[in-house]
Design an enzyme around this catalytic site. Structure first.
Site, PDB file in Angstrom:
ATOM      1  N   ARG A  52       0.254  -1.404  -0.193  1.00 59.67           N
ATOM      2  CA  ARG A  52       0.196  -0.007  -0.014  1.00 59.67           C
ATOM      3  C   ARG A  52       0.741   1.046   0.153  1.00 59.67           C
ATOM      4  O   ARG A  52       0.646   2.328  -0.188  1.00 59.67           O
ATOM      5  CB  ARG A  52      -1.015   0.000   1.275  1.00 59.67           C
ATOM      6  CG  ARG A  52      -0.171   0.153   2.711  1.00 59.67           C
ATOM      7  CD  ARG A  52      -1.444   0.592   3.568  1.00 59.67           C
ATOM      8  NE  ARG A  52      -2.041  -1.062   4.081  1.00 59.67           N
ATOM      9  CZ  ARG A  52      -2.707  -1.404   4.893  1.00 59.67           C
ATOM     10  NH1 ARG A  52      -2.325  -0.607   6.075  1.00 59.67           N
ATOM     11  NH2 ARG A  52      -3.158  -2.566   5.667  1.00 59.67           N
ATOM     12  N   THR A 104       0.166  -0.570  12.422  1.00 60.09           N
ATOM     13  CA  THR A 104       0.572  -1.094  13.144  1.00 60.09           C
ATOM     14  C   THR A 104      -0.261  -1.551  14.415  1.00 60.09           C
ATOM     15  O   THR A 104       0.577  -1.175  14.820  1.00 60.09           O
ATOM     16  CB  THR A 104       2.046  -2.022  13.201  1.00 60.09           C
ATOM     17  OG1 THR A 104       2.825  -1.682  11.517  1.00 60.09           O
ATOM     18  CG2 THR A 104       2.649  -2.994  13.584  1.00 60.09           C
TER      19      THR A 104
HETATM   20  N1  PXP Z   1       8.437   1.261  14.399  1.00 60.94           N
HETATM   21  C1  PXP Z   1       7.313   0.202  13.978  1.00 60.94           C
HETATM   22  C2  PXP Z   1       7.784  -1.370  13.862  1.00 60.94           C
HETATM   23  C3  PXP Z   1       6.242   0.123  12.801  1.00 60.94           C
HETATM   24  O1  PXP Z   1       5.253  -0.555  12.449  1.00 60.94           O
HETATM   25  C4  PXP Z   1       5.908   1.860  13.184  1.00 60.94           C
HETATM   26  C5  PXP Z   1       4.802   2.322  12.307  1.00 60.94           C
HETATM   27  O2  PXP Z   1       4.921   1.770  10.460  1.00 60.94           O
HETATM   28  C6  PXP Z   1       7.080   3.113  13.478  1.00 60.94           C
HETATM   29  C7  PXP Z   1       8.025   2.686  14.510  1.00 60.94           C
HETATM   30  C8  PXP Z   1       6.565   4.400  13.724  1.00 60.94           C
HETATM   31  O3  PXP Z   1       5.497   4.753  14.123  1.00 60.94           O
HETATM   32  P1  PXP Z   1       4.885   5.578  13.439  1.00 60.94           P
HETATM   33  O4  PXP Z   1       4.506   6.498  11.824  1.00 60.94           O
HETATM   34  O5  PXP Z   1       3.325   6.068  13.831  1.00 60.94           O
HETATM   35  O6  PXP Z   1       5.233   6.706  13.772  1.00 60.94           O
END
Ligand code: PXP
Length: 249
Positions: A52, A104
């Site tokens: 996506r 996630t």
């Molecule tokens: N860490 C992991 C394992 C993630 O899956 C994500 C989201 O894709 C992030 C960090 C970063 O999260 P955010 O986009 O909310 O900052």
């Protein structure tokens, strides 16, 4: 005080915007280059099963054109394993994935899925990748992550970021305890999900955490102040919090 806290930029949502029009702009690889100039320590990209946002071609180009360590977020599937083994990125972060979710939503239940996960951790580690498991801050998950042989755990900070009042303090305490336990077990501890300028500092102040991965907020903020400035501001907040960081004993 404690060790330097690394910042990994998650560039997924640059690709989300690009894909909204099906063209080539904005280019996530260009975002990674800007981020490198702004001083990030690594680039994170999640190649989802449904593609996506990040595409296979993005991963090819990130691997070829970016000098920073690449952290490939992936589901534990044969398809993703084959891609990871072809590229051998610096790190592979195994995450849970549901097609219907917006992002996630929770950590990987390594305790329930350890039989399924074991060969993935083994094969990726044998290929020289640092394997990270994205888990909720729970002791049982940390125990199993260690037993599986992962080098790294990434603690899901989403609940903390979304909580308010006393619940927020409780969630922060869970993160502190999990980070301390990770260190006791000899696991490198990272954290991420939902972090922004308001939530980053209490997490950055947890001395056992050595890396934060931040995406959505920084890419969104880049619309208003530019990616480089957004990253530098986040970096400054992290450094400021790190000055007061505590390593639990
Ligand atoms: N860490 C992991 C394992 C993630 O899956 C994500 C989201 O894709 C992030 C960090 C970063 O999260 P955010 O986009 O909310 O900052």
């Amino acid at each position: 005080m404690s060790a330097y806290l690394r910042l990994g930029l998650n560039i997924d949502h640059v690709a989300t915007i690009r894909n909204a029009r099906g063209g080539i702009h904005p280019d996530p690889v260009r975002a990674a280059m800007v981020a490198a100039k702004a001083g990030v320590d690594g680039i994170t990209a999640h190649l989802r099963e449904d593609r996506r946002h990040i595409s296979d071609a993005d991963i090819d180009r990130l691997a070829a054109e970016i000098d920073l360590p690449l952290n490939l977020e992936m589901a534990a599937t044969e398809e993703m394993l084959a891609i990871a083994l072809r590229h051998r990125p610096h790190a592979c972060c195994i995450v849970p994935e549901k097609r219907e979710e917006l992002t996630t939503e929770g950590g990987l239940d390594v305790a329930a899925q350890h039989r399924h996960l074991a060969p993935y951790v083994q094969k990726l580690s044998d290929a020289g990748c640092r394997v990270s498991l994205f888990i909720d801050p729970e002791k049982v998950q940390l125990h199993v992550a260690k037993a599986l042989g992962a080098a790294v755990v990434e603690l899901h900070t989403g609940r903390f970021c979304h909580a308010t009042g006393a619940t927020r303090e409780g969630e922060l305490q869970r993160l502190r305890e999990a980070a301390a336990f990770a260190r006791e077990l000899g696991l490198e501890c990272h954290a991420g999900h939902g972090l922004d300028y308001d939530t980053v500092q209490p997490v950055a102040a947890i001395g056992e955490i050595v890396e934060l991965n931040i995406g959505h907020f920084l890419i969104g903020e880049a619309i208003f102040i530019g990616l480089e400035t957004a990253i530098r501001r986040m970096r400054a907040l992290m450094d400021d919090a790190r000055g007061d960081a505590v390593v639990s004993v």
